[in-house]
Design an enzyme around this catalytic site. Structure first.
Site, PDB file in Angstrom:
ATOM      1  N   ILE A 181       0.832  -1.219   0.000  1.00 30.65           N
ATOM      2  CA  ILE A 181       0.000   0.000   0.000  1.00 30.65           C
ATOM      3  C   ILE A 181       0.861   1.262   0.000  1.00 30.65           C
ATOM      4  O   ILE A 181       0.356   2.374  -0.009  1.00 30.65           O
ATOM      5  CB  ILE A 181      -0.961   0.030   1.213  1.00 30.65           C
ATOM      6  CG1 ILE A 181      -0.198  -0.187   2.528  1.00 30.65           C
ATOM      7  CG2 ILE A 181      -2.052  -1.008   1.062  1.00 30.65           C
ATOM      8  CD1 ILE A 181      -1.068  -0.085   3.771  1.00 30.65           C
ATOM      9  N   SER A 201       5.232   2.633  -0.932  1.00 29.20           N
ATOM     10  CA  SER A 201       6.654   2.305  -1.086  1.00 29.20           C
ATOM     11  C   SER A 201       7.452   3.604  -1.046  1.00 29.20           C
ATOM     12  O   SER A 201       7.097   4.583  -1.683  1.00 29.20           O
ATOM     13  CB  SER A 201       6.907   1.538  -2.370  1.00 29.20           C
ATOM     14  OG  SER A 201       6.439   2.301  -3.444  1.00 29.20           O
ATOM     15  N   GLY A 202       8.492   3.579  -0.215  1.00 27.58           N
ATOM     16  CA  GLY A 202       9.324   4.780  -0.093  1.00 27.58           C
ATOM     17  C   GLY A 202      10.752   4.373  -0.411  1.00 27.58           C
ATOM     18  O   GLY A 202      10.990   3.288  -0.894  1.00 27.58           O
ATOM     19  N   PHE A 253      13.683   3.228   1.116  1.00 23.98           N
ATOM     20  CA  PHE A 253      14.323   1.955   1.450  1.00 23.98           C
ATOM     21  C   PHE A 253      13.339   1.000   2.120  1.00 23.98           C
ATOM     22  O   PHE A 253      13.734   0.072   2.782  1.00 23.98           O
ATOM     23  CB  PHE A 253      15.504   2.224   2.387  1.00 23.98           C
ATOM     24  CG  PHE A 253      15.108   3.035   3.595  1.00 23.98           C
ATOM     25  CD1 PHE A 253      15.285   4.415   3.633  1.00 23.98           C
ATOM     26  CD2 PHE A 253      14.507   2.436   4.691  1.00 23.98           C
ATOM     27  CE1 PHE A 253      14.872   5.158   4.727  1.00 23.98           C
ATOM     28  CE2 PHE A 253      14.090   3.172   5.793  1.00 23.98           C
ATOM     29  CZ  PHE A 253      14.275   4.536   5.814  1.00 23.98           C
ATOM     30  N   ALA A 254      12.060   1.260   1.960  1.00 25.28           N
ATOM     31  CA  ALA A 254      11.092   0.388   2.617  1.00 25.28           C
ATOM     32  C   ALA A 254       9.833   0.297   1.771  1.00 25.28           C
ATOM     33  O   ALA A 254       9.604   1.129   0.898  1.00 25.28           O
ATOM     34  CB  ALA A 254      10.734   0.945   4.001  1.00 25.28           C
ATOM     35  N   VAL A 298       5.464  -0.732   2.419  1.00 24.59           N
ATOM     36  CA  VAL A 298       4.443  -1.014   3.433  1.00 24.59           C
ATOM     37  C   VAL A 298       3.371  -1.889   2.801  1.00 24.59           C
ATOM     38  O   VAL A 298       2.848  -1.564   1.742  1.00 24.59           O
ATOM     39  CB  VAL A 298       3.810   0.302   3.956  1.00 24.59           C
ATOM     40  CG1 VAL A 298       2.636   0.010   4.880  1.00 24.59           C
ATOM     41  CG2 VAL A 298       4.860   1.120   4.713  1.00 24.59           C
ATOM     42  N   LYS A 346       5.641  -2.508   7.686  1.00 22.39           N
ATOM     43  CA  LYS A 346       6.727  -1.795   7.007  1.00 22.39           C
ATOM     44  C   LYS A 346       7.884  -2.781   6.884  1.00 22.39           C
ATOM     45  O   LYS A 346       8.388  -3.273   7.887  1.00 22.39           O
ATOM     46  CB  LYS A 346       7.134  -0.581   7.847  1.00 22.39           C
ATOM     47  CG  LYS A 346       7.965   0.459   7.131  1.00 22.39           C
ATOM     48  CD  LYS A 346       8.031   1.723   7.998  1.00 22.39           C
ATOM     49  CE  LYS A 346       8.957   2.776   7.458  1.00 22.39           C
ATOM     50  NZ  LYS A 346       8.998   3.983   8.316  1.00 22.39           N
ATOM     51  N   ASP A 385      10.520  16.048  10.720  1.00 25.39           N
ATOM     52  CA  ASP A 385      10.142  15.812   9.325  1.00 25.39           C
ATOM     53  C   ASP A 385       8.630  15.918   9.166  1.00 25.39           C
ATOM     54  O   ASP A 385       8.000  15.101   8.502  1.00 25.39           O
ATOM     55  CB  ASP A 385      10.635  14.427   8.874  1.00 25.39           C
ATOM     56  CG  ASP A 385      10.548  14.265   7.361  1.00 25.39           C
ATOM     57  OD1 ASP A 385      10.571  13.116   6.891  1.00 25.39           O
ATOM     58  OD2 ASP A 385      10.406  15.307   6.664  1.00 25.39           O
TER      59      ASP A 385
HETATM   60  C1  82B Z   1      -1.732   5.038   1.128  1.00 27.46           C
HETATM   61  N1  82B Z   1      -2.863   4.383   1.768  1.00 27.46           N
HETATM   62  C2  82B Z   1      -4.071   4.289   1.186  1.00 27.46           C
HETATM   63  C3  82B Z   1      -4.853   3.623   2.028  1.00 27.46           C
HETATM   64 BR1  82B Z   1      -6.613   3.223   1.685  1.00 27.46          BR
HETATM   65  C4  82B Z   1      -4.159   3.289   3.181  1.00 27.46           C
HETATM   66  C5  82B Z   1      -2.908   3.787   2.974  1.00 27.46           C
HETATM   67  C6  82B Z   1      -1.775   3.656   3.907  1.00 27.46           C
HETATM   68  O1  82B Z   1      -0.661   3.802   3.507  1.00 27.46           O
HETATM   69  N2  82B Z   1      -2.070   3.358   5.213  1.00 27.46           N
HETATM   70  C7  82B Z   1      -1.151   3.168   6.232  1.00 27.46           C
HETATM   71  N3  82B Z   1      -1.543   2.674   7.424  1.00 27.46           N
HETATM   72  N4  82B Z   1      -0.455   2.558   8.242  1.00 27.46           N
HETATM   73  C8  82B Z   1       0.623   3.003   7.557  1.00 27.46           C
HETATM   74  C9  82B Z   1       0.223   3.396   6.307  1.00 27.46           C
HETATM   75  C10 82B Z   1       1.381   3.922   5.562  1.00 27.46           C
HETATM   76  N5  82B Z   1       2.482   3.869   6.531  1.00 27.46           N
HETATM   77  C11 82B Z   1       3.714   4.446   6.321  1.00 27.46           C
HETATM   78  O2  82B Z   1       4.643   4.302   7.100  1.00 27.46           O
HETATM   79  N6  82B Z   1       3.832   5.207   5.175  1.00 27.46           N
HETATM   80  C12 82B Z   1       5.105   5.908   4.913  1.00 27.46           C
HETATM   81  C13 82B Z   1       4.791   7.127   4.075  1.00 27.46           C
HETATM   82  N7  82B Z   1       5.974   8.037   4.041  1.00 27.46           N
HETATM   83  C14 82B Z   1       5.540   9.405   3.783  1.00 27.46           C
HETATM   84  C15 82B Z   1       6.668  10.067   3.028  1.00 27.46           C
HETATM   85  C16 82B Z   1       7.505   8.963   2.475  1.00 27.46           C
HETATM   86  C17 82B Z   1       6.886   7.654   2.940  1.00 27.46           C
HETATM   87  C18 82B Z   1       6.062   4.978   4.204  1.00 27.46           C
HETATM   88  C19 82B Z   1       7.351   4.864   4.695  1.00 27.46           C
HETATM   89  C20 82B Z   1       8.254   4.030   4.056  1.00 27.46           C
HETATM   90  C21 82B Z   1       7.862   3.316   2.917  1.00 27.46           C
HETATM   91  C22 82B Z   1       6.551   3.446   2.439  1.00 27.46           C
HETATM   92  C23 82B Z   1       5.642   4.291   3.068  1.00 27.46           C
HETATM   93  C24 82B Z   1       2.049   3.192   7.764  1.00 27.46           C
HETATM   94  C25 82B Z   1       2.875   2.213   8.428  1.00 27.46           C
HETATM   95  C26 82B Z   1       2.577   3.463   9.086  1.00 27.46           C
END
Ligand code: 82B
Length: 350
Positions: free
Chosen positions: A18, A20-21, A23-24, A26, A41, A133
């Site tokens: 759901i 992708s950033g 180096f990781a 999700v 993550k 940030d």
């Molecule tokens: C995009 N999306 C659409 C729906 Br519907 C749910 C989501 C979603 O991402 N939900 C969600 N729930 N919990 C999380 C997330 C996303 N997420 C994240 O941690 N998202 C961050 C987003 N960052 C913002 C700037 C760069 C990356 C992330 C970090 C590293 C790699 C990928 C994503 C967590 C785990 C805490």
């Protein structure tokens, strides 16, 4: 490679990616025992390289932060090849996408979100951390339209406390405070307030107060601190933005002053509640009572059991488990599944 994922799959079903950033990535997941949705993550240690310390910083910070507007870290599973962070799932996605979809938010809707951001930041600062940030991409919307702060990879917890100065320049330029991008020693909490000001402007206007494709031009604009207020902003919004986007950090509002600022109090007539509603290590007495009744045990032995289970699981997982154990529907669950549950505990202890 596969072994790492096998360890994860013992406790979670893993679904689609759901997010992708750098180096990781999700992935959506589900905790097998409790059925709760989670966001996992996933980081491959090889790809992390010099970013590995950032992950350790984030894990340490999130383990110590438990608040209604900070994304929960339920569990960390580390193998020789991977680090898995099991976090709270927010079905509303990023605040960034929400603003883009609505072009810009009304003052009333902005106020609801801004009070939650102030609550999260007051709590994070009270624990001695600066986020560093802050931006709409790092605020997620949960199923009740509440904001949850994420991405603590760049946060700092100065040894001597938040009044100690930081040096490392980091975060996203457009949200970075003048003193930070000028490489001066800065106070983390003061830089966070500047970022909150840029965030407030983005919510109310739908674009950034300081923007330029050219990085140096952007830095000059931030250092100068001049920006135009669009005509739809109320005088109250213009004033608050001005008090937060002060180039001199000593003239800038503090988070504490934000909590009962007239603009923040409008329509609410009460300051922002920033205390955590689920402090770490908190045992819910009602939950104990319900469990003791359902399991025909004394309150004392039930409390002892809960403390024992909490030692094996991270606090939040045990909260899920205990609710399931306590709820009457528990009787209907198959003994096998219940047995697996116990087995699960032994595994963890082993
Ligand atoms: C995009 N999306 C659409 C729906 Br519907 C749910 C989501 C979603 O991402 N939900 C969600 N729930 N919990 C999380 C997330 C996303 N997420 C994240 O941690 N998202 C961050 C987003 N960052 C913002 C700037 C760069 C990356 C992330 C970090 C590293 C790699 C990928 C994503 C967590 C785990 C805490």
């Amino acid at each position: 490679e596969q072994r790492g994922v096998d360890e994860l799959r013992k406790y979670y079903e893993v679904y689609e990616t759901i997010g992708s950033g750098g180096f990781a990535k999700v992935k959506l997941g589900r905790h097998i025992l409790t059925g709760e949705k989670v966001a996992i993550k996933i980081m491959n240690k090889k790809d992390l390289g010099e970013d590995l310390p950032r992950v350790k910083v984030e894990i340490e910070a999130m383990k110590n932060l438990s608040h209604q507007h900070v994304c929960r870290l339920y569990q960390v599973i580390e193998t020789s090849t991977h680090i898995f962070m099991v976090l709270e799932y927010c079905p509303g996605g990023e605040l960034f996408d929400y603003i883009v979809a609505k072009d810009r938010l009304s003052e009333e809707e902005t106020r609801v979100f801004f009070r939650q951001i102030a609550s999260a930041m007051a709590y994070v600062h009270s624990q001695g951390y600066a986020h560093r940030d802050l931006k709409p991409e790092n605020l997620l919307i949960d199923e009740n339209r509440n904001l949850k702060l994420i991405d603590f990879g760049l946060c700092a917890k100065p040894k001597g406390g938040l009044s100690y100065e930081l040096m490392t320049c980091c975060g996203s330029p457009a949200y970075a405070a003048p003193e930070l991008i000028q490489g001066k020693a800065y106070i983390g909490s003061e830089a966070d307030v500047w970022s909150m000001g840029v965030l407030l402007f983005a919510l109310l206007c739908g674009y950034l107060p300081f923007d330029d494709e050219n990085c140096m031009a952007l830095y000059r604009k931030i250092a100068r601190g001049r920006y135009d207020n669009p005509r739809w902003l109320s005088p109250g919004s213009v004033l608050l933005l001005n008090q937060m986007l002060q180039v001199d950090p000593k003239r800038r509002l503090s988070v504490r002053q934000l909590l009962d600022h007239p603009w923040v109090m409008k329509d609410y007539n009460s300051p922002v509640e920033w205390y955590s509603r689920q402090p770490l290590g908190h045992i819910d007495e009602d939950c104990i009572t319900e469990m003791a009744v359902n399991m025909k045990r004394s309150r004392e032995s039930t409390t002892a059991l809960v403390k024992e289970v909490c030692e094996i699981y991270t606090y939040h997982i045990s909260l899920f488990l205990l609710k399931r154990l306590a709820s009457p529907s528990e009787e209907k669950r198959s003994t096998a599944e219940r047995g697996r549950g116990t087995q699960h505990c032994r595994d963890r202890r082993a």
